[in-house]
Write a protein that holds these residues in place. Sequence first.
Motif, PDB file in Angstrom:
ATOM      1  N   LEU A 139       0.830  -1.207   0.000  1.00  0.00           N
ATOM      2  CA  LEU A 139       0.000   0.000   0.000  1.00  0.00           C
ATOM      3  C   LEU A 139       0.863   1.255   0.000  1.00  0.00           C
ATOM      4  O   LEU A 139       0.406   2.327  -0.398  1.00  0.00           O
ATOM      5  N   LEU A 140       2.121   1.128   0.415  1.00  0.00           N
ATOM      6  CA  LEU A 140       3.024   2.278   0.487  1.00  0.00           C
ATOM      7  C   LEU A 140       3.976   2.383  -0.697  1.00  0.00           C
ATOM      8  O   LEU A 140       4.596   3.428  -0.882  1.00  0.00           O
ATOM      9  N   CYS A 141       4.097   1.314  -1.509  1.00  0.00           N
ATOM     10  CA  CYS A 141       5.152   1.371  -2.532  1.00  0.00           C
ATOM     11  C   CYS A 141       4.844   0.612  -3.822  1.00  0.00           C
ATOM     12  O   CYS A 141       5.710   0.560  -4.702  1.00  0.00           O
ATOM     13  N   ALA A 142       3.662   0.066  -3.974  1.00  0.00           N
ATOM     14  CA  ALA A 142       3.399  -0.811  -5.122  1.00  0.00           C
ATOM     15  C   ALA A 142       2.426  -0.195  -6.128  1.00  0.00           C
ATOM     16  O   ALA A 142       1.874   0.881  -5.907  1.00  0.00           O
ATOM     17  N   ASP A 143       2.242  -0.899  -7.243  1.00  0.00           N
ATOM     18  CA  ASP A 143       1.179  -0.580  -8.192  1.00  0.00           C
ATOM     19  C   ASP A 143      -0.090  -1.257  -7.681  1.00  0.00           C
ATOM     20  O   ASP A 143      -0.090  -2.461  -7.402  1.00  0.00           O
ATOM     21  N   LEU A 144      -1.172  -0.489  -7.568  1.00  0.00           N
ATOM     22  CA  LEU A 144      -2.359  -0.961  -6.856  1.00  0.00           C
ATOM     23  C   LEU A 144      -3.613  -0.893  -7.709  1.00  0.00           C
ATOM     24  O   LEU A 144      -3.717  -0.064  -8.621  1.00  0.00           O
ATOM     25  N   SER A 145      -4.549  -1.749  -7.393  1.00  0.00           N
ATOM     26  CA  SER A 145      -5.898  -1.710  -7.965  1.00  0.00           C
ATOM     27  C   SER A 145      -6.868  -1.474  -6.817  1.00  0.00           C
ATOM     28  O   SER A 145      -6.936  -2.274  -5.887  1.00  0.00           O
ATOM     29  N   ILE A 146      -7.607  -0.364  -6.878  1.00  0.00           N
ATOM     30  CA  ILE A 146      -8.480   0.050  -5.782  1.00  0.00           C
ATOM     31  C   ILE A 146      -9.902   0.191  -6.284  1.00  0.00           C
ATOM     32  O   ILE A 146     -10.155   0.830  -7.312  1.00  0.00           O
ATOM     33  N   SER A 147     -10.838  -0.403  -5.577  1.00  0.00           N
ATOM     34  CA  SER A 147     -12.248  -0.297  -5.943  1.00  0.00           C
ATOM     35  C   SER A 147     -12.752   1.117  -5.658  1.00  0.00           C
ATOM     36  O   SER A 147     -12.522   1.662  -4.574  1.00  0.00           O
ATOM     37  N   TYR A 148     -13.459   1.698  -6.652  1.00  0.00           N
ATOM     38  CA  TYR A 148     -13.998   3.053  -6.502  1.00  0.00           C
ATOM     39  C   TYR A 148     -15.477   3.011  -6.846  1.00  0.00           C
ATOM     40  O   TYR A 148     -15.859   2.949  -8.015  1.00  0.00           O
ATOM     41  N   ALA A 149     -16.307   3.023  -5.824  1.00  0.00           N
ATOM     42  CA  ALA A 149     -17.740   2.766  -5.981  1.00  0.00           C
ATOM     43  C   ALA A 149     -18.464   3.695  -6.962  1.00  0.00           C
ATOM     44  O   ALA A 149     -19.291   3.225  -7.750  1.00  0.00           O
ATOM     45  N   PRO A 150     -18.201   5.021  -6.954  1.00  0.00           N
ATOM     46  CA  PRO A 150     -18.987   5.913  -7.828  1.00  0.00           C
ATOM     47  C   PRO A 150     -18.943   5.560  -9.308  1.00  0.00           C
ATOM     48  O   PRO A 150     -19.890   5.848 -10.049  1.00  0.00           O
ATOM     49  N   ILE A 151     -17.833   4.946  -9.766  1.00  0.00           N
ATOM     50  CA  ILE A 151     -17.770   4.585 -11.188  1.00  0.00           C
ATOM     51  C   ILE A 151     -17.761   3.065 -11.383  1.00  0.00           C
ATOM     52  O   ILE A 151     -17.575   2.578 -12.491  1.00  0.00           O
ATOM     53  N   HIS A 152     -17.955   2.327 -10.290  1.00  0.00           N
ATOM     54  CA  HIS A 152     -18.180   0.876 -10.332  1.00  0.00           C
ATOM     55  C   HIS A 152     -17.077   0.111 -11.059  1.00  0.00           C
ATOM     56  O   HIS A 152     -17.352  -0.830 -11.793  1.00  0.00           O
ATOM     57  N   HIS A 153     -15.844   0.534 -10.877  1.00  0.00           N
ATOM     58  CA  HIS A 153     -14.756  -0.307 -11.388  1.00  0.00           C
ATOM     59  C   HIS A 153     -13.481  -0.004 -10.618  1.00  0.00           C
ATOM     60  O   HIS A 153     -13.425   0.897  -9.774  1.00  0.00           O
ATOM     61  N   LEU A 154     -12.430  -0.787 -10.900  1.00  0.00           N
ATOM     62  CA  LEU A 154     -11.165  -0.614 -10.207  1.00  0.00           C
ATOM     63  C   LEU A 154     -10.380   0.551 -10.798  1.00  0.00           C
ATOM     64  O   LEU A 154     -10.373   0.754 -12.009  1.00  0.00           O
ATOM     65  N   ILE A 155      -9.727   1.287  -9.918  1.00  0.00           N
ATOM     66  CA  ILE A 155      -8.774   2.304 -10.343  1.00  0.00           C
ATOM     67  C   ILE A 155      -7.379   1.720 -10.175  1.00  0.00           C
ATOM     68  O   ILE A 155      -7.047   1.168  -9.129  1.00  0.00           O
ATOM     69  N   HIS A 156      -6.575   1.819 -11.221  1.00  0.00           N
ATOM     70  CA  HIS A 156      -5.211   1.295 -11.188  1.00  0.00           C
ATOM     71  C   HIS A 156      -4.254   2.468 -11.039  1.00  0.00           C
ATOM     72  O   HIS A 156      -4.226   3.364 -11.885  1.00  0.00           O
ATOM     73  N   THR A 157      -3.475   2.449  -9.975  1.00  0.00           N
ATOM     74  CA  THR A 157      -2.625   3.602  -9.696  1.00  0.00           C
ATOM     75  C   THR A 157      -1.349   3.164  -8.991  1.00  0.00           C
ATOM     76  O   THR A 157      -1.176   2.005  -8.639  1.00  0.00           O
ATOM     77  N   HIS A 158      -0.462   4.123  -8.792  1.00  0.00           N
ATOM     78  CA  HIS A 158       0.799   3.878  -8.099  1.00  0.00           C
ATOM     79  C   HIS A 158       0.735   4.490  -6.704  1.00  0.00           C
ATOM     80  O   HIS A 158       0.161   5.552  -6.518  1.00  0.00           O
ATOM     81  N   SER A 159       1.366   3.848  -5.736  1.00  0.00           N
ATOM     82  CA  SER A 159       1.490   4.430  -4.402  1.00  0.00           C
ATOM     83  C   SER A 159       2.826   5.152  -4.331  1.00  0.00           C
ATOM     84  O   SER A 159       3.873   4.524  -4.285  1.00  0.00           O
ATOM     85  N   ARG A 160       2.773   6.483  -4.350  1.00  0.00           N
ATOM     86  CA  ARG A 160       4.006   7.268  -4.448  1.00  0.00           C
ATOM     87  C   ARG A 160       4.040   8.425  -3.447  1.00  0.00           C
ATOM     88  O   ARG A 160       4.655   9.442  -3.708  1.00  0.00           O
ATOM     89  N   PHE A 161       3.378   8.275  -2.286  1.00  0.00           N
ATOM     90  CA  PHE A 161       3.414   9.333  -1.279  1.00  0.00           C
ATOM     91  C   PHE A 161       4.678   9.164  -0.441  1.00  0.00           C
ATOM     92  O   PHE A 161       4.640   8.632   0.668  1.00  0.00           O
ATOM     93  N   LEU A 162       5.813   9.612  -0.949  1.00  0.00           N
ATOM     94  CA  LEU A 162       7.086   9.289  -0.314  1.00  0.00           C
ATOM     95  C   LEU A 162       7.282   9.974   1.032  1.00  0.00           C
ATOM     96  O   LEU A 162       7.726   9.338   1.992  1.00  0.00           O
ATOM     97  N   LEU A 163       6.977  11.269   1.117  1.00  0.00           N
ATOM     98  CA  LEU A 163       7.120  11.951   2.394  1.00  0.00           C
ATOM     99  C   LEU A 163       5.882  11.661   3.239  1.00  0.00           C
ATOM    100  O   LEU A 163       4.794  12.110   2.939  1.00  0.00           O
ATOM    101  N   GLY A 164       6.079  10.913   4.292  1.00  0.00           N
ATOM    102  CA  GLY A 164       4.962  10.484   5.133  1.00  0.00           C
ATOM    103  C   GLY A 164       4.903   8.978   5.284  1.00  0.00           C
ATOM    104  O   GLY A 164       4.232   8.470   6.190  1.00  0.00           O
TER     105      GLY A 164
END
Length: 341
Positions: free
Chosen positions: A224-249
Amino acid sequence: MKIKGMTVVDMTNRILRETLLECPTIEDSPMKEPFTFEKLSDNITFIIFKDFYYKFAEKHSLRCHRGNDTDDERMLESRGMKYVQKFRDIQYKELKEKGMDEKELLPKDVSTMKGKIQGYELTNTQYFELRNIVEFPLFKAMASKRICDVKKISNTQFKAYMEEYDKLVSNLIEKLNGDDQDIIFASICLFTLEWTFNIELFYACTLEMEEKQIKEIIPHRLGLLCADLSISYAPIHHLIHTHSRFLLGRKELLPYLFTSNEEVWTRVESKMSTYLVASYLIRKDRLPMDTYLYDYYANISQAEWADFLRTQYNMKKLYAKKEWTNSRIRIFRNICNTMIK
């Protein structure tokens, strides 16, 4: 396009608040856990900055960056480009299967006459990344997972590699005290080093695991802190594919990463997913579709970006002095073996 009195931080704060209204509910306001609204906004602002930097920064040929055309140097960099592209091709295929068409990972066509004449064209930071692959064996050892095997990379060799890495980081951190161009260059290079190899994050995990006598990392938590992720997003009823890149924190999240309280972790995981969705919607939906917002960020001056990096996103905070014992090296290798594909 500028708005009088509105900084780049103010603009990101505004669109982030608007975007969060579209996301799952955030229970506490202002957000304090796993990190604050302000830290989330700063992370998103940096990623926007990096996106626009790569879009508009000057690019030059390898020969121009190199300053010479000797056969040895040319062949060395050519092999480096092929090595880098090998892993970019693997990443492109994996992301494509998840629904992310990251065309910038594809190789440039240098088979045509036009392509041969133009050659590979890189920004200063991209050329720096290429030279790292050529000059620092640590990065090849991590990309190939050789770093995980004590028979391939001894503990003595491991320590020597990490000393070289620390010197590289130290030189870049020194540049953070320089002029606007220096701080922009160093910030992107430091970010990319950690984004790509996660050495600081994995070392921080190593210390935490050593202190708490934890034997194994939990992959989906660290992911969750460093990988490529698939996250369910209910309003558009499909997975969002994104990168976890919040380095500071990220380091501040380690106590949650290793908690035995599943209820606490579930709450943090939900919020982090919301943060990642918000970042995705801003960068992949709001900015491309909103000409006004796109023009606003595209016209931020180099001086204002540099001021943001100095005051809001100082990459020096990310890096820590390291002391490698045999026990810590073993834990670090195990983390790499679990997390590096």
